[in-house]
Design a protein around this motif. Structure first.
Motif, PDB file in Angstrom:
ATOM      1  N   ASP A 214       1.088  -1.284   0.071  1.00 13.83           N
ATOM      2  CA  ASP A 214       0.128   0.027  -0.106  1.00 13.83           C
ATOM      3  C   ASP A 214       0.885   1.280   0.044  1.00 13.83           C
ATOM      4  OD1 ASP A 214      -2.263  -1.479   0.122  1.00 13.83           O
ATOM      5  OD2 ASP A 214      -2.692  -1.500   2.148  1.00 13.83           O
ATOM      6  N   THR A 215       2.321   1.231   0.279  1.00 11.80           N
ATOM      7  CA  THR A 215       2.822   2.113   0.494  1.00 11.80           C
ATOM      8  C   THR A 215       4.220   2.606  -0.732  1.00 11.80           C
ATOM      9  OG1 THR A 215       4.138   1.335   2.038  1.00 11.80           O
ATOM     10  CG2 THR A 215       2.144   2.863   2.916  1.00 11.80           C
ATOM     11  N   HIS A 216       4.497   1.404  -1.142  1.00  5.86           N
ATOM     12  CA  HIS A 216       5.646   1.271  -2.169  1.00  5.86           C
ATOM     13  C   HIS A 216       5.121   0.631  -3.603  1.00  5.86           C
ATOM     14  CE1 HIS A 216       7.592   0.967   1.970  1.00  5.86           C
ATOM     15  NE2 HIS A 216       8.867   1.189   1.311  1.00  5.86           N
ATOM     16  N   PRO A 217       5.749   1.298  -4.647  1.00  2.34           N
ATOM     17  CA  PRO A 217       5.682   0.773  -6.059  1.00  2.34           C
ATOM     18  C   PRO A 217       6.008  -0.657  -6.000  1.00  2.34           C
ATOM     19  CG  PRO A 217       6.911   2.645  -6.032  1.00  2.34           C
ATOM     20  CD  PRO A 217       6.903   2.191  -4.472  1.00  2.34           C
ATOM     21  N   LEU A 218       4.813  -1.463  -6.545  1.00  4.50           N
ATOM     22  CA  LEU A 218       5.255  -2.890  -6.631  1.00  4.50           C
ATOM     23  C   LEU A 218       5.917  -3.350  -7.759  1.00  4.50           C
ATOM     24  CD1 LEU A 218       1.491  -4.199  -5.905  1.00  4.50           C
ATOM     25  CD2 LEU A 218       3.489  -4.374  -4.458  1.00  4.50           C
ATOM     26  N   PRO A 219       6.894  -4.339  -7.558  1.00  2.23           N
ATOM     27  CA  PRO A 219       7.764  -4.785  -8.879  1.00  2.23           C
ATOM     28  C   PRO A 219       6.859  -5.542  -9.888  1.00  2.23           C
ATOM     29  CG  PRO A 219       8.301  -5.985  -6.772  1.00  2.23           C
ATOM     30  CD  PRO A 219       7.323  -5.153  -6.571  1.00  2.23           C
ATOM     31  N   ARG A 220       7.491  -5.724 -11.137  1.00  2.00           N
ATOM     32  CA  ARG A 220       6.980  -6.984 -12.104  1.00  2.00           C
ATOM     33  C   ARG A 220       7.033  -8.207 -11.527  1.00  2.00           C
ATOM     34  NH1 ARG A 220       8.949  -5.382 -17.879  1.00  2.00           N
ATOM     35  NH2 ARG A 220      11.074  -5.592 -16.887  1.00  2.00           N
ATOM     36  N   SER A 221       7.957  -8.520 -10.763  1.00  8.20           N
ATOM     37  CA  SER A 221       8.096  -9.878 -10.296  1.00  8.20           C
ATOM     38  C   SER A 221       8.639 -10.291  -9.008  1.00  8.20           C
ATOM     39  CB  SER A 221       9.361 -10.505 -11.296  1.00  8.20           C
ATOM     40  OG  SER A 221      10.305 -10.153 -11.110  1.00  8.20           O
ATOM     41  N   ALA A 222       8.502 -11.256  -8.188  1.00  4.03           N
ATOM     42  CA  ALA A 222       8.778 -11.498  -7.033  1.00  4.03           C
ATOM     43  C   ALA A 222       9.051 -12.871  -6.717  1.00  4.03           C
ATOM     44  CB  ALA A 222       7.392 -11.089  -6.138  1.00  4.03           C
TER      45      ALA A 222
ATOM     46  N   ALA B 255      -7.103 -18.657  -4.917  1.00  3.10           N
ATOM     47  CA  ALA B 255      -5.993 -19.377  -5.830  1.00  3.10           C
ATOM     48  C   ALA B 255      -5.562 -18.491  -6.785  1.00  3.10           C
ATOM     49  CB  ALA B 255      -6.325 -20.624  -6.145  1.00  3.10           C
ATOM     50  N   ALA B 256      -4.164 -18.642  -7.207  1.00  2.00           N
ATOM     51  CA  ALA B 256      -3.605 -17.577  -8.220  1.00  2.00           C
ATOM     52  C   ALA B 256      -2.422 -18.244  -8.916  1.00  2.00           C
ATOM     53  CB  ALA B 256      -3.204 -16.408  -7.711  1.00  2.00           C
ATOM     54  N   ALA B 257      -2.029 -17.863 -10.071  1.00  2.00           N
ATOM     55  CA  ALA B 257      -1.124 -18.379 -10.743  1.00  2.00           C
ATOM     56  C   ALA B 257      -0.297 -17.491 -11.722  1.00  2.00           C
ATOM     57  CB  ALA B 257      -1.598 -19.643 -11.848  1.00  2.00           C
ATOM     58  N   THR B 258       0.974 -17.759 -11.943  1.00  2.00           N
ATOM     59  CA  THR B 258       1.887 -16.930 -12.666  1.00  2.00           C
ATOM     60  C   THR B 258       1.894 -17.775 -13.922  1.00  2.00           C
ATOM     61  OG1 THR B 258       2.980 -15.825 -11.100  1.00  2.00           O
ATOM     62  CG2 THR B 258       4.235 -15.873 -13.078  1.00  2.00           C
TER      63      THR B 258
ATOM     64  N   GLY C  30      -1.144 -31.147  -7.184  1.00  2.71           N
ATOM     65  CA  GLY C  30      -1.652 -31.470  -5.825  1.00  2.71           C
ATOM     66  C   GLY C  30      -0.982 -30.739  -5.068  1.00  2.71           C
ATOM     67  N   TRP C  31      -0.351 -29.745  -5.112  1.00  2.24           N
ATOM     68  CA  TRP C  31       0.232 -29.007  -3.981  1.00  2.24           C
ATOM     69  C   TRP C  31      -0.686 -28.175  -3.127  1.00  2.24           C
ATOM     70  CZ3 TRP C  31       4.265 -28.781  -0.795  1.00  2.24           C
ATOM     71  CH2 TRP C  31       4.480 -27.464  -0.338  1.00  2.24           C
ATOM     72  N   THR C  32      -0.497 -28.383  -1.997  1.00  2.00           N
ATOM     73  CA  THR C  32      -1.754 -27.529  -1.141  1.00  2.00           C
ATOM     74  C   THR C  32      -1.128 -26.401  -0.072  1.00  2.00           C
ATOM     75  OG1 THR C  32      -1.574 -29.454   0.598  1.00  2.00           O
ATOM     76  CG2 THR C  32      -3.014 -29.687  -1.337  1.00  2.00           C
ATOM     77  N   GLY C  33       0.078 -25.930  -0.311  1.00  2.00           N
ATOM     78  CA  GLY C  33       0.634 -24.971   0.802  1.00  2.00           C
ATOM     79  C   GLY C  33       0.119 -23.483  -0.131  1.00  2.00           C
ATOM     80  N   SER C  34      -0.434 -22.765   0.811  1.00  2.00           N
ATOM     81  CA  SER C  34      -0.815 -21.506   0.347  1.00  2.00           C
ATOM     82  C   SER C  34      -0.184 -20.228   0.833  1.00  2.00           C
ATOM     83  CB  SER C  34      -2.312 -20.984   0.480  1.00  2.00           C
ATOM     84  OG  SER C  34      -2.503 -20.070   0.110  1.00  2.00           O
ATOM     85  N   THR C  35       0.794 -19.544   0.233  1.00  4.31           N
ATOM     86  CA  THR C  35       1.312 -18.488   1.022  1.00  4.31           C
ATOM     87  C   THR C  35       1.011 -16.832   0.632  1.00  4.31           C
ATOM     88  OG1 THR C  35       3.302 -18.158  -0.748  1.00  4.31           O
ATOM     89  CG2 THR C  35       3.385 -19.913   1.067  1.00  4.31           C
ATOM     90  N   ASP C  36       1.916 -16.096   0.946  1.00  5.71           N
ATOM     91  CA  ASP C  36       1.633 -14.683   0.285  1.00  5.71           C
ATOM     92  C   ASP C  36       1.757 -14.578  -1.167  1.00  5.71           C
ATOM     93  OD1 ASP C  36       0.509 -13.449   2.612  1.00  5.71           O
ATOM     94  OD2 ASP C  36       2.572 -12.700   3.482  1.00  5.71           O
ATOM     95  N   GLY C  37       2.224 -15.478  -1.819  1.00  8.76           N
ATOM     96  CA  GLY C  37       2.448 -15.516  -3.094  1.00  8.76           C
ATOM     97  C   GLY C  37       1.270 -15.201  -3.833  1.00  8.76           C
ATOM     98  N   VAL C  38       0.145 -15.742  -3.463  1.00 12.51           N
ATOM     99  CA  VAL C  38      -1.223 -15.509  -3.787  1.00 12.51           C
ATOM    100  C   VAL C  38      -1.543 -14.094  -3.685  1.00 12.51           C
ATOM    101  CG1 VAL C  38      -1.979 -17.724  -3.560  1.00 12.51           C
ATOM    102  CG2 VAL C  38      -2.367 -16.459  -1.808  1.00 12.51           C
ATOM    103  N   GLU C  39      -1.240 -13.536  -2.570  1.00 11.74           N
ATOM    104  CA  GLU C  39      -1.611 -12.157  -2.407  1.00 11.74           C
ATOM    105  C   GLU C  39      -0.736 -11.032  -3.312  1.00 11.74           C
ATOM    106  OE1 GLU C  39      -2.689  -8.298  -1.098  1.00 11.74           O
ATOM    107  OE2 GLU C  39      -3.563 -10.301  -0.900  1.00 11.74           O
ATOM    108  N   LEU C  40       0.513 -11.574  -3.822  1.00 14.05           N
ATOM    109  CA  LEU C  40       1.259 -10.846  -4.809  1.00 14.05           C
ATOM    110  C   LEU C  40       0.798 -11.011  -6.173  1.00 14.05           C
ATOM    111  CD1 LEU C  40       5.027 -11.711  -3.245  1.00 14.05           C
ATOM    112  CD2 LEU C  40       4.024  -9.294  -3.742  1.00 14.05           C
ATOM    113  N   ARG C  41       0.287 -12.136  -6.392  1.00 19.63           N
ATOM    114  CA  ARG C  41      -0.223 -12.570  -7.765  1.00 19.63           C
ATOM    115  C   ARG C  41      -1.432 -11.541  -8.224  1.00 19.63           C
ATOM    116  NH1 ARG C  41       1.642 -17.816  -6.266  1.00 19.63           N
ATOM    117  NH2 ARG C  41       3.462 -18.102  -7.408  1.00 19.63           N
ATOM    118  N   ALA C  42      -2.185 -11.877  -7.004  1.00 21.11           N
ATOM    119  CA  ALA C  42      -3.684 -11.024  -6.865  1.00 21.11           C
ATOM    120  C   ALA C  42      -3.364  -9.503  -7.120  1.00 21.11           C
ATOM    121  CB  ALA C  42      -4.353 -11.079  -5.665  1.00 21.11           C
TER     122      ALA C  42
ATOM    123  N   GLY D  16      -0.961  -8.385  -9.372  1.00 20.95           N
ATOM    124  CA  GLY D  16      -0.237  -8.350 -10.607  1.00 20.95           C
ATOM    125  C   GLY D  16       0.931  -8.624 -10.741  1.00 20.95           C
ATOM    126  N   VAL D  17       1.655  -9.225  -9.620  1.00 22.54           N
ATOM    127  CA  VAL D  17       3.151  -9.386  -9.506  1.00 22.54           C
ATOM    128  C   VAL D  17       3.250 -10.758  -9.975  1.00 22.54           C
ATOM    129  CG1 VAL D  17       5.114  -9.271  -8.039  1.00 22.54           C
ATOM    130  CG2 VAL D  17       3.462  -7.744  -7.789  1.00 22.54           C
TER     131      VAL D  17
END
Length: 414
Positions: free
Chosen positions: A175-183, A327-330, A357-369, A371-372
């Motif tokens: 919310d306070t920093h420009p988001l990068p294109r990738s993470a 859920a989100a995918a790159t 069948g991977w079932t672990g969810s992390t903040d990666g889904v938040e980043l993908r949501a 647009g990263v």
């Protein structure tokens, strides 16, 4: 890299960092990093009443992300005992041969240390090799991008008190920093790359009757109290879970999972009172785009129908839904995935193996949501011998992943 990795892990091991209360640990880590790597501008990003994240930036480039908080609370043995059954001290970090073990090493101090060292040591090496003043900007082959070891990176149910409705360290950063294109998400996981992660949500089942006294069982409704008839609810939940998992379409790299993580009812200090309410908490994972509200309504209908055929027929049944993330995918051909695949192959001498069948969810889904494009990779943790509260990691693996993180920070485009 082994010695700096151990130095960071030993520091993290000395300061509790429970979810939403990482600020003290973040400030101590910042001071230590500033003394060791003074050419980097280390910052603490504060969020909420006591939350904190460690942050450093070096020009435009990818975000290297992990988190400071641990899944269990290393400062609250009483709370941990509810999960582990053991309130004894966990003990300090231990190193034996190629293995390092300790509290929170798997979630997520091990990969967080590898990320920090990858970011800091790459800067140090490039400065030493070129003789450049890195404070004036990145030099050829130096790190480009940002490091975020976020607070509140683990899931919690219930809002407030560190629950999912409280702002997280990643959200405060975004919310306070420009988001990068990738993470790059530095977390323990399977021995491969993940560019697709499932979503998750909590379901809280409440069955409410009338309270009473244990000395007079008929004073409660149903007689004996709702807790005495918990088996009816648990049996239907088992049937529902089986159907939910059987309907898993196994999309991409992900799958479904579901488990009961909490059951409560009554006052432990006054068990001569029969409680009016039974509460059961579930954690649900979905790799496919399910609608949590619809799923919760379906479960509530099944439970009401089942309870109507039992002693719980006059009880109210409710299912509350608390989403965590979808859920989100790159795209598998995104630059960050392609670069990570090449770095993995060079480090380990083979292509990252396929996974379903991977079932672990992390903040990666938040980043993908947001647009990263995001890839997740990290070492494989296991319970330490003799104490399942402690995780064990291979130091050789940690060094390998630190090298991959460092390479991605120096090669990915801005």
């Amino acid at each position: 890299m082994r010695q700096p990795l151990l130095d960071v892990l030993r520091l993290l091991d000395t300061v509790p960092a429970p979810r939403g209360r990482e600020r003290t640990a973040a400030h101590r880590l910042r001071a230590w990093c500033a003394d060791r790597w003074p050419h980097i501008d280390w910052q603490v990003l504060e969020h909420g009443p006591e939350g904190g994240s460690l942050f450093a930036a070096r020009g435009a480039g990818p975000l290297l992300y992990s988190h400071l908080d641990t899944s269990l609370d290393d400062g609250a043995a009483t709370v941990n005992r509810l999960v582990t059954g053991d309130a004894a001290p966990v003990g300090p970090l231990a190193v034996g041969g190629d293995t390092v073990s300790g509290f929170g090493i798997g979630v997520a101090r091990g990969p967080a240390a590898a990320a920090l060292v990858a970011f800091a040591e790459a800067e140090s090496e490039s400065a030493a090799e070129t003789g450049a003043d890195t404070a004036r900007g990145p030099v050829r082959g130096s790190v480009r991008g940002q490091l975020l070891l976020a607070g509140s990176g683990t899931h919690r149910c219930g809002g407030g008190a560190g629950g999912t409705t409280a702002v997280t360290g990643l959200e405060a950063y975004a919310d306070t920093h420009p988001l990068p294109r990738s993470a790059i998400v530095a977390k323990c996981g399977p021995p491969t790359l993940l560019w697709h992660e499932p979503g998750a949500f909590y379901l809280t089942v409440k069955v409410t009757g009338r309270s009473g006294a244990a000395m007079l069982a008929e004073s409660a409704a149903p007689p004996g109290g709702v807790v005495a008839h918990a088996g009816v609810v648990l049996d239907e939940l088992a049937r529902w879970r089986e159907a939910y998992l059987a309907a898993d379409p196994r999309q991409g790299q992900t799958g479904r999972a579901c488990g009961i993580g909490a059951i409560s009812g009554g006052w432990p200090g006054k068990p001569d009172l029969l409680p009016a309410q039974l509460r059961i908490g579930l954690y649900v994972v979905a790799g496919d785009p399910v609608q949590p509200a619809s799923l919760g309504a379906e479960l509530a209908g099944r439970l009401r129908a089942r309870c109507a055929r039992s002693a719980l027929r006059d009880c109210a049944v409710d299912v509350a839904v608390e989403p965590v993330a979808a859920a989100a995918a790159t795209p598998p051909d995104a630059p960050v995935v392609t670069a990570a695949r090449a770095a993995w192959s060079d480090e380990f001498g083979a292509q990252p193996p396929p996974i379903t069948g991977w079932t672990g969810s992390t903040d990666g889904v938040e980043l993908r949501a947001r647009g990263v494009d995001t890839v997740r990779l990290g070492p494989q943790a296991r319970p330490a011998d003799g104490d399942p509260r402690r995780d064990a990691l291979s130091l050789t693996q940690l060094e390998s992943y630190a090298r991959i993180y460092r390479r991605l920070l120096t090669e990915l485009p801005a």
